[in-house]
Design an enzyme around this catalytic site. Structure first.
Site, PDB file in Angstrom:
ATOM      1  NE  ARG A  15     -10.011 -37.737  17.677  1.00 19.58           N
ATOM      2  CZ  ARG A  15      -9.251 -37.780  18.754  1.00 19.58           C
ATOM      3  NH1 ARG A  15      -9.774 -37.861  19.962  1.00 19.58           N
ATOM      4  NH2 ARG A  15      -7.932 -37.686  18.637  1.00 19.58           N
ATOM      5  CB  CYS A 240      -8.882 -34.550  27.465  1.00 21.47           C
ATOM      6  SG  CYS A 240      -8.882 -36.333  27.787  1.00 21.47           S
ATOM      7  CG  ASN A 249      -6.456 -30.264  20.417  1.00 20.98           C
ATOM      8  OD1 ASN A 249      -5.687 -31.153  20.720  1.00 20.98           O
ATOM      9  ND2 ASN A 249      -7.758 -30.449  20.293  1.00 20.98           N
TER      10      ASN A 249
END
Length: 299
Positions: A15, A240, A249
Site C-alpha cells: 500500500r 508520500c 519508508n
C-alpha cells in the site's frame, strides 16, 4: 528503558510502498507481492487502499487484489479506508481490518485531504461506528509527527492530541508517521515520551521514512522507549504523494537485520523477504532501496 523482548513488523509495502510509484502496476504483480510477503513469516500486511483512483491511481484495483491473494492463517490483510465510502468498499472486499489516517499538521491535512484535522477526525466517526457493528478492527495513523513539509517543526503535544482522539474513538493501535523523514533520535524519544502520556506505549507503532538516513537510528531510539511495533516497507518502497521529496519508508529488510542483530525475534525470514523485494523491484525497474538486500545479493 530496556529493549522489547519481541517486535511485530507491519508490512506496508503493497500500500504505502506502491502508492507513490509512477509506472502502472498490474493487479497480478500486486497479488504476487502480497503472496511473496505471506511466505516470509510476516503476520500483518497492508494490502491496499480504498480511496479514489483520481487521487491515488496506484491503489485502483484494490478490491480485485483482495479477491485474488492467497490468504494464510495467522496473517492480517488490512486496507486503508479514509472515509465511510472507503470502509464500505473494504467491507465488500471482505477485509477484516482497516486503517484511518489523520495529520498532526493543519497545513498537511488541508493539502492532503482538503479539510482541517478536526474535520478529518469527524469523518472517522461513522467509520468507527460501522467497524464496531461489523466487528472490524481499526488502526490509526498520524502523519507528520516529526516534521511537516509546510510547517516544519510539529510540537509533540500536537501529535499527542491527535493520537488521543484516534485512541478515544476506538483505534486499537496508533502508528506515528515521520512522513518526510526529518526526525532524529532525540526528537523521536521526546515524541514517544509525550504521546505515551495519552496512549499506552504498547499501543504505539513507529512508521518512519528514511529521507535523511535517520530511520534505523530513530527506530532504535523508540524501541528504548517501549515501542514494539514497527511499520516498514519491503525494498524501502514508498514515499508520500503529498510530501515532495519524501523518500521511501525504512526497508523491512534493514529493520529485520537490525532486530536480528539485537536478538529481538520477529518470526520473519530474511532471505525470503529479500527475494520478495528483489522480485517487485524487477517489476518496477528500479534498484532495491534496502542496503541489506543489496549487500546480500552482491555477496
Amino acid at each position: 528503558m530496556k529493549l522489547p523482548e519481541r517486535v511485530r513488523l507491519v508490512e506496508v509495502g503493497p500500500r504505502d510502498g506502491l502508492q507513490n510509484e509512477k509506472m502502472p502496476i498490474s493487479v497480478e504483480d500486486k497479488v504476487r507481492l502480497v503472496n511473496d510477503l505471506s511466505e516470509t513469516g510476516l503476520d500483518y500486511i497492508e494490502v491496499g487502499s480504498f480511496v479514489s483512483p483520481r487521487w491515488v491511481p496506484q491503489m485502483a484495483g484494490s478490491h480485485e487484489v483482495f479477491s485474488k491473494i492467497q490468504y494464510r492463517a495467522g496473517i492480517t490483510y488490512a486496507a486503508l479506508t479514509p472515509n465511510l465510502r472507503g470502509f464500505e468498499a473494504a467491507l465488500e472486499a471482505d477485509v477484516k481490518e482497516v486503517a484511518v489516517f489523520a495529520a498532526a499538521s493543519e497545513s498537511f491535512s488541508q493539502r492532503n485531504i482538503n479539510c482541517s484535522i478536526a474535520e478529518s477526525l469527524k469523518r472517522f466517526i461513522p467509520v468507527m461506528q460501522a467497524a464496531e457493528h461489523h466487528g472490524i478492527a481499526v488502526r490509526g495513523y498520524v502523519s507528520c509527527v516529526l516534521g511537516c513539509p509546510y510547517e516544519g517543526y510539529i510540537p509533540p503535544l500536537q501529535v499527542a492530541r491527535v493520537a488521543r482522539e484516534l485512541w478515544d474513538m476506538g483505534c486499537y493501535e496508533i502508528s506515528l508517521g515521520d512522513t518526510i523523514g526529518t526526525g532524529t533520535p532525540g526528537a523521536a524519544r521526546c515524541l514517544i515520551e509525550c504521546v505515551a502520556q495519552h496512549v499506552p506505549r504498547p499501543r504505539l507503532a513507529a512508521h518512519f521514512h528514511d529521507t535523511y538516513g535517520q530511520a534505523l537510528a530513530n527506530l532504535y531510539a523508540v524501541l528504548l522507549e517501549g515501542v514494539c511495533v514497527i511499520d516498514s516497507s519491503v525494498a524501502g518502497l514508498g514515499g508520500c504523494p503529498y510530501a515532495s521529496g519524501a523518500s521511501g519508508n525504512v526497508s523491512t529488510e534493514d529493520v529485520l537485520y537490525m532486530l536480528n542483530g539485537l536478538g529481538i525475534p520477529t518470526g520473519v525470514d530474511l532471505p525470503r523477504l529479500i527475494n520478495a523485494g528483489q522480485r517487485i523491484c524487477q517489476v518496477l525497474g528500479r534498484e532495491n532501496g534496502s542496503r541489506v538486500a543489496r549487500a546480500f545479493t552482491k555477496s
